[in-house]
Write a protein that holds these residues in place. Structure first.
Motif, PDB file in Angstrom:
ATOM      1  N   ALA A  34       0.832  -1.205   0.000  1.00 53.96           N
ATOM      2  CA  ALA A  34       0.000   0.000   0.000  1.00 53.96           C
ATOM      3  C   ALA A  34       0.870   1.259   0.000  1.00 53.96           C
ATOM      4  O   ALA A  34       0.542   2.252  -0.667  1.00 53.96           O
ATOM      5  N   ARG A  35       1.987   1.229   0.715  1.00 54.53           N
ATOM      6  CA  ARG A  35       2.894   2.379   0.730  1.00 54.53           C
ATOM      7  C   ARG A  35       3.488   2.621  -0.652  1.00 54.53           C
ATOM      8  O   ARG A  35       3.601   3.759  -1.109  1.00 54.53           O
ATOM      9  N   ARG A  36       3.875   1.555  -1.333  1.00 58.71           N
ATOM     10  CA  ARG A  36       4.459   1.702  -2.661  1.00 58.71           C
ATOM     11  C   ARG A  36       3.432   2.248  -3.665  1.00 58.71           C
ATOM     12  O   ARG A  36       3.765   3.070  -4.515  1.00 58.71           O
ATOM     13  N   ALA A  38       0.957   4.200  -2.934  1.00 55.21           N
ATOM     14  CA  ALA A  38       0.788   5.614  -2.594  1.00 55.21           C
ATOM     15  C   ALA A  38       1.948   6.444  -3.131  1.00 55.21           C
ATOM     16  O   ALA A  38       1.759   7.562  -3.628  1.00 55.21           O
ATOM     17  N   GLY A  41       1.514   7.394  -6.579  1.00 51.93           N
ATOM     18  CA  GLY A  41       0.394   8.291  -6.846  1.00 51.93           C
ATOM     19  C   GLY A  41      -0.868   7.569  -7.254  1.00 51.93           C
ATOM     20  O   GLY A  41      -1.823   8.199  -7.726  1.00 51.93           O
ATOM     21  N   LYS A  43      -4.307   5.377  -6.642  1.00 50.32           N
ATOM     22  CA  LYS A  43      -5.349   5.193  -5.637  1.00 50.32           C
ATOM     23  C   LYS A  43      -6.294   4.076  -6.080  1.00 50.32           C
ATOM     24  O   LYS A  43      -6.361   3.741  -7.271  1.00 50.32           O
ATOM     25  N   TRP A  68      -5.695  -4.804  -1.845  1.00 46.20           N
ATOM     26  CA  TRP A  68      -5.570  -3.349  -1.683  1.00 46.20           C
ATOM     27  C   TRP A  68      -6.732  -2.610  -2.341  1.00 46.20           C
ATOM     28  O   TRP A  68      -7.333  -1.711  -1.746  1.00 46.20           O
ATOM     29  N   GLY A  72      -9.998  -0.621  -0.577  1.00 45.34           N
ATOM     30  CA  GLY A  72     -10.228   0.792  -0.858  1.00 45.34           C
ATOM     31  C   GLY A  72     -11.581   1.078  -1.455  1.00 45.34           C
ATOM     32  O   GLY A  72     -12.144   2.162  -1.257  1.00 45.34           O
ATOM     33  N   ALA A 413       2.049  11.993  -7.735  1.00 39.15           N
ATOM     34  CA  ALA A 413       3.337  11.391  -7.368  1.00 39.15           C
ATOM     35  C   ALA A 413       4.431  12.447  -7.271  1.00 39.15           C
ATOM     36  O   ALA A 413       5.286  12.394  -6.384  1.00 39.15           O
ATOM     37  N   LEU A 416       4.341  14.400  -3.920  1.00 38.57           N
ATOM     38  CA  LEU A 416       4.591  13.689  -2.666  1.00 38.57           C
ATOM     39  C   LEU A 416       5.977  14.033  -2.132  1.00 38.57           C
ATOM     40  O   LEU A 416       6.919  14.261  -2.896  1.00 38.57           O
TER      41      LEU A 416
END
Length: 663
Positions: A34-36, A38, A41, A43, A68, A72, A413, A416
């Protein structure tokens, strides 16, 4: 029938499907994934495709992406039973008799995860690729299919399952090929991928390309096995992965003998440092592009050497800068490296620069009247070209597509708070002149230990020997490829169609309303209402037929325009409209077209004088079936006022290659 077996620690030489007991909790893997996503960029509401081979890597990708996205979006769609906006793509390469059955099995397994799935088969119309080029050809075909399927389904993001072990193999592979630090940085986390061939279904949306994302680059192969085992997911092991005929397989086997935690950790640290250096180099490079490069509408670029000040730029950054400009103008996919790169460095540092140079499918020379302070970069037409010069497509075939989604992801992205480098923060390896120098600097900086340094050199030497043994046959194959590429020079175009010519110019043939009305009138009077109208742009001049052929401009075209501007060619080339009862009207129309062509040629000659000669040769020119010049749309020359053909310089791959991230 293939049987289901439990996965052994070392995969066997036969292809099989595996199932085992779930290991401990997988929440850590889900959070990392999930971090990767995000960081990229992306969703859950975005439309995503998955490249699925059926192996543990791609099945783990399916598991993590489905979880994931489902989390969501709040679960699967009630109507379809699948997760919205998620599509698995299984490519049947058709290189083995059992491949079709296996593709169906993999597709079934993907759908059980709640992921809608589609099988796409390869069409080897030119024959099965040779053994030495099998993996490369299969990869090119696979990604072309990914592009086509994603466009068909209006999807802008493709996830693939490359992981940390793949990155390590690529590092050794490129090291053995004498790659510099930019190549040693390996695969990008996110890159904007553009089609290698003109897309037959057309549409301007393809210019946005496809976001190719590798969210598993920080996961090891063992991690991916654990993810599959954690949900009792079956997978496929490919026996070709054991064949030592392929370089990656040889390196994989060698790396297994050096699989200590310390070696793996230090190798990944070295790759990460190379990626940091690459990010710095690209930052400097694109700053130079903005300051020093002007892209002209007629398909060439100008580099201002005074603004560039090449003597003050490091070799690594200057090489990258030149490669970016040349790849953009030539639209070559192969990087500029080795002797070509050194030749460019020597050339660009001569100020004033008054010589010319042909390299990497480009022609470089001083801009007229610049006194050698500006360099023109134009496409060199005698260099190898892409195998497809263009595929026409009809405007009516454009599919609904939302390129803004790709733009949205990129913009998110970029905003961020990722780690960035200031221009004063020079990372390691910028001054390294060879792969060996890179390794030595890494050892001196304690990025790798002496034992890891020795092991990497040993791996490099062993693969170098294998590579040299196969180099001769590969060179022969590439020579044949170049001969074939150079032989293709024209493409056919019809009214209502557009074409991306040589990956550089979008050529469109539109019919004016008057021409359509005249065509309808002729059809009704001569053939009846039930006949299909023939959409001639003009039935009375050199057009003659509803087809044109695109090629590059040649010197004879200049001479033709010069004669036409003096009305020496117009009457002899015009063909009167010969439909019964319309001869007088045809003669009048021919005279009108003759006058129009003469004035158009005069304007075109003035326009051509402002374009350097090498750049003129890359302009698209349209001729009829007899080879007579019809139109040079880039300079607004046309033989007939009813012939509405335009050409825009819109290269398929943008300057800089599009968005990429090496995080």
């Amino acid at each position: 029938m293939l049987s289901c077996l439990r996965p052994p620690l070392q995969p066997s030489l036969c292809r099989f499907f595996c199932r085992a007991v779930p290991p401990p909790d997988l929440e850590g893997y889900k959070e990392a994934f999930a971090r990767r996503m995000a960081m990229a960029g992306i969703k859950p509401h975005h439309r995503i495709a998955l490249g699925v081979s059926g192996g543990p890597d791609s099945m783990a990708l399916c598991i993590l992406t489905a979880g994931w996205k489902s989390c969501g979006l709040g679960g699967k769609s009630e109507s379809s039973g699948f997760i919205d906006g998620l599509l698995g793509i299984v490519v049947d390469h058709r290189l083995r008799p059992e491949s079709t059955e296996e593709a169906k099995l993999v597709c079934t397994r993907v759908m059980k995860l709640g992921v809608q799935c589609q099988i796409a088969s390869c069409d080897w119309s030119d024959g099965r690729p040779t053994r030495g080029h099998l993996q490369e050809a299969a990869r090119e075909m696979r990604y072309q299919i990914f592009q086509d399927v994603c466009y068909e389904h209006s999807i802008g993001v493709l996830l693939v399952a490359h992981h940390a072990d793949d990155q390590a193999e690529l590092f050794i592979l490129r090291l053995s090929r004498n790659s510099g630090v930019l190549g040693l940085a390996g695969m990008a986390f996110v890159s904007q991928s553009f089609p290698t061939h003109s897309q037959s279904h057309g549409g301007d949306s393809s210019r946005n390309g496809l976001l190719l994302v590798r969210p598993l680059l920080q996961f090891s192969k063992d991690d991916l096995y654990k993810i599959c085992l954690g949900v009792s997911q079956e997978w496929v092991e490919d026996p070709s992965n054991q064949s030592l005929l392929f370089a990656r397989n040889r390196i994989r086997m060698l790396l297994k003998n050096l699989s200590s935690d310390a070696f793996r950790s230090e190798l990944q640290a070295l790759i990460s440092t190379c990626r940091l250096t690459r990010a710095y180099t690209e930052q400097i490079c694109y700053s130079l592009v903005r300051q020093c490069v002007t892209v002209m509408d007629h398909g060439y670029a100008i580099i201002d050497l005074n603004k560039l000040d090449p003597s003050s730029v490091d070799d690594l950054c200057l090489s990258k800068f030149l490669a970016v400009v040349l790849q953009f103008i030539s639209q070559r996919h192969r990087p500029v490296r080795g002797a070509a790169s050194k030749l460019l460095l020597d050339y660009i540092r001569r100020i004033p620069c008054k010589a010319s140079l042909t390299v990497a499918s480009c022609y470089l020379s001083a801009v007229p009247k610049s006194k050698g302070t500006k360099i023109m970069v134009a496409a060199a037409l005698d260099s190898p070209r892409p195998l497809e010069v263009g595929i026409p497509y009809n405007h009516s075939l454009d599919q609904p597509y939302s390129p803004n989604e790709v733009d949205e992801i990129i913009s998110v992205a970029e905003l961020l708070p990722h780690q960035s480098l200031r221009s004063s923060d020079v990372p390691p390896f910028v001054k390294a002149t060879s792969p060996e120098a890179t390794l030595k600097e890494a050892k001196e900086l304690n990025i790798i230990s002496e034992s890891t340094f020795s092991s990497i050199l040993s791996l490099q030497m062993e693969e170098c020997q294998s590579f040299k043994a196969r180099a001769e046959s590969k060179d022969d194959m590439e020579a044949k490829h170049r001969m074939k590429a150079a032989s293709i020079s024209t493409v056919e175009l019809h009214p209502g169609e557009s074409c991306l010519f040589m990956g550089r110019f979008v050529v469109s043939w539109k019919l004016c309303e008057k021409a359509i009305e005249d065509s309808m009138s002729r059809t009704e009077s001569n053939y009846g209402l039930d006949e299909e109208p023939e959409l001639h742009s003009c039935g009375s001049c050199v057009m003659g037929h509803d087809v044109a052929f695109i090629r590059h401009m040649v010197d004879d075209d200049w001479l033709y325009l010069a004669n036409l501007s003096k009305n020496k060619m117009a009457e002899s080339q015009n063909v009167s409209f010969s439909s019964a009862g319309n001869l007088e009207k045809g003669d009048a129309k021919s005279a009108h077209c003759s006058d129009f062509a003469q004035m158009s040629a005069q304007r075109a000659l003035q326009a051509l004088k402002s374009i350097p000669a090498p750049a003129r040769r890359s302009l698209p020119v349209l001729v009829n079936s007899q080879g007579l010049l019809l139109c040079i749309p880039s300079i607004c020359f046309s033989h007939c006022p009813d012939l509405t053909i335009t050409a825009r310089f819109e290269p398929r791959v943008p300057l800089g290659g599009g968005y990429s991230s090496f995080l």
